[in-house]
Scaffold this motif. Structure first.
Motif, PDB file in Angstrom:
ATOM      1  N   LYS A  42       0.835  -1.206   0.000  1.00  0.00           N
ATOM      2  CA  LYS A  42       0.000   0.000   0.000  1.00  0.00           C
ATOM      3  C   LYS A  42       0.862   1.245   0.000  1.00  0.00           C
ATOM      4  O   LYS A  42       1.890   1.308   0.658  1.00  0.00           O
ATOM      5  N   TRP A  66     -14.638  -4.492   1.819  1.00  0.00           N
ATOM      6  CA  TRP A  66     -13.374  -4.010   2.389  1.00  0.00           C
ATOM      7  C   TRP A  66     -13.060  -2.613   1.896  1.00  0.00           C
ATOM      8  O   TRP A  66     -13.376  -2.264   0.752  1.00  0.00           O
ATOM      9  N   ASP A  67     -12.378  -1.848   2.756  1.00  0.00           N
ATOM     10  CA  ASP A  67     -11.810  -0.580   2.316  1.00  0.00           C
ATOM     11  C   ASP A  67     -10.367  -0.828   1.892  1.00  0.00           C
ATOM     12  O   ASP A  67      -9.894  -1.983   1.896  1.00  0.00           O
ATOM     13  N   GLU A  68      -9.651   0.238   1.526  1.00  0.00           N
ATOM     14  CA  GLU A  68      -8.283   0.069   1.020  1.00  0.00           C
ATOM     15  C   GLU A  68      -7.277  -0.353   2.082  1.00  0.00           C
ATOM     16  O   GLU A  68      -6.111  -0.609   1.778  1.00  0.00           O
ATOM     17  N   ASN A  69      -7.716  -0.474   3.357  1.00  0.00           N
ATOM     18  CA  ASN A  69      -6.852  -0.970   4.420  1.00  0.00           C
ATOM     19  C   ASN A  69      -7.173  -2.415   4.788  1.00  0.00           C
ATOM     20  O   ASN A  69      -6.650  -2.946   5.764  1.00  0.00           O
ATOM     21  N   GLY A  70      -8.062  -3.040   4.014  1.00  0.00           N
ATOM     22  CA  GLY A  70      -8.461  -4.409   4.318  1.00  0.00           C
ATOM     23  C   GLY A  70      -9.387  -4.483   5.519  1.00  0.00           C
ATOM     24  O   GLY A  70      -9.550  -5.532   6.124  1.00  0.00           O
ATOM     25  N   LYS A  71     -10.014  -3.368   5.848  1.00  0.00           N
ATOM     26  CA  LYS A  71     -10.944  -3.307   6.983  1.00  0.00           C
ATOM     27  C   LYS A  71     -12.376  -3.438   6.472  1.00  0.00           C
ATOM     28  O   LYS A  71     -12.727  -2.948   5.402  1.00  0.00           O
ATOM     29  N   ASP A  72     -13.202  -4.095   7.277  1.00  0.00           N
ATOM     30  CA  ASP A  72     -14.602  -4.273   6.918  1.00  0.00           C
ATOM     31  C   ASP A  72     -15.320  -2.925   6.841  1.00  0.00           C
ATOM     32  O   ASP A  72     -15.070  -2.042   7.671  1.00  0.00           O
ATOM     33  N   ILE A  73     -16.195  -2.793   5.849  1.00  0.00           N
ATOM     34  CA  ILE A  73     -17.076  -1.631   5.765  1.00  0.00           C
ATOM     35  C   ILE A  73     -18.515  -2.131   5.928  1.00  0.00           C
ATOM     36  O   ILE A  73     -18.835  -3.270   5.562  1.00  0.00           O
ATOM     37  N   ASP A  74     -19.344  -1.292   6.512  1.00  0.00           N
ATOM     38  CA  ASP A  74     -20.715  -1.704   6.805  1.00  0.00           C
ATOM     39  C   ASP A  74     -21.596  -1.778   5.564  1.00  0.00           C
ATOM     40  O   ASP A  74     -22.321  -2.734   5.371  1.00  0.00           O
ATOM     41  N   ARG A 123     -15.669 -11.735   3.157  1.00  0.00           N
ATOM     42  CA  ARG A 123     -16.498 -11.830   4.367  1.00  0.00           C
ATOM     43  C   ARG A 123     -17.953 -12.084   4.056  1.00  0.00           C
ATOM     44  O   ARG A 123     -18.399 -11.987   2.974  1.00  0.00           O
TER      45      ARG A 123
END
Length: 123
Positions: A42, A66-74, A123
């Motif tokens: 990144k 996912w967002d660009e940090n590999g974090k879940d988005i709602d 996910r």
């Protein structure tokens, strides 16, 4: 349609050499591992995947959820809804994802010029 985080997945010959090159461009390792033969790197909002020996050619990748940090988005469009939309538009999506399932799934489509696009929901 919300496709999620975008990255380019590069097929590389030498993962170590590619890692060093992209680090010189300001990229840092976000995921993967040398022992797994792939790295996700990144630089600000730009993502690249370096994959050694996993596939031929380069692939555009989208990750619903996912967002660009590999974090879940709602708020995201599930891959099954994306598949239905693409089929409705006349785009071949390959092996059908069972609409009665949920969670991780993936599909590949090819644009008119032969560029492969992976839609990969984790996910």
């Amino acid at each position: 349609m919300k496709l999620g985080a975008f990255s380019v997945s590069l097929s590389v010959k030498d993962l170590k050499a590619s890692k060093q090159f992209y680090e010189k461009l300001g990229f840092t390792v976000l995921g993967g591992g040398m022992d797994k033969n792939y790295l996700i790197m990144k630089n600000e909002n730009a993502l690249i995947g370096l994959f050694q020996g996993m596939f031929e050619g380069n692939i555009m990748t989208f990750n619903p959820g996912w967002d660009e940090n590999g974090k879940d988005i709602d708020n995201f469009d599930d891959i099954r809804a994306i598949q239905q939309h693409l089929k409705g538009e006349g785009i071949e999506t390959g092996t059908e994802i069972d609409s009665k399932t949920s969670g991780p799934a993936s599909m590949m489509v090819t644009d008119p010029d032969g560029n492969v696009i992976l839609i990969d929901q984790h996910r």
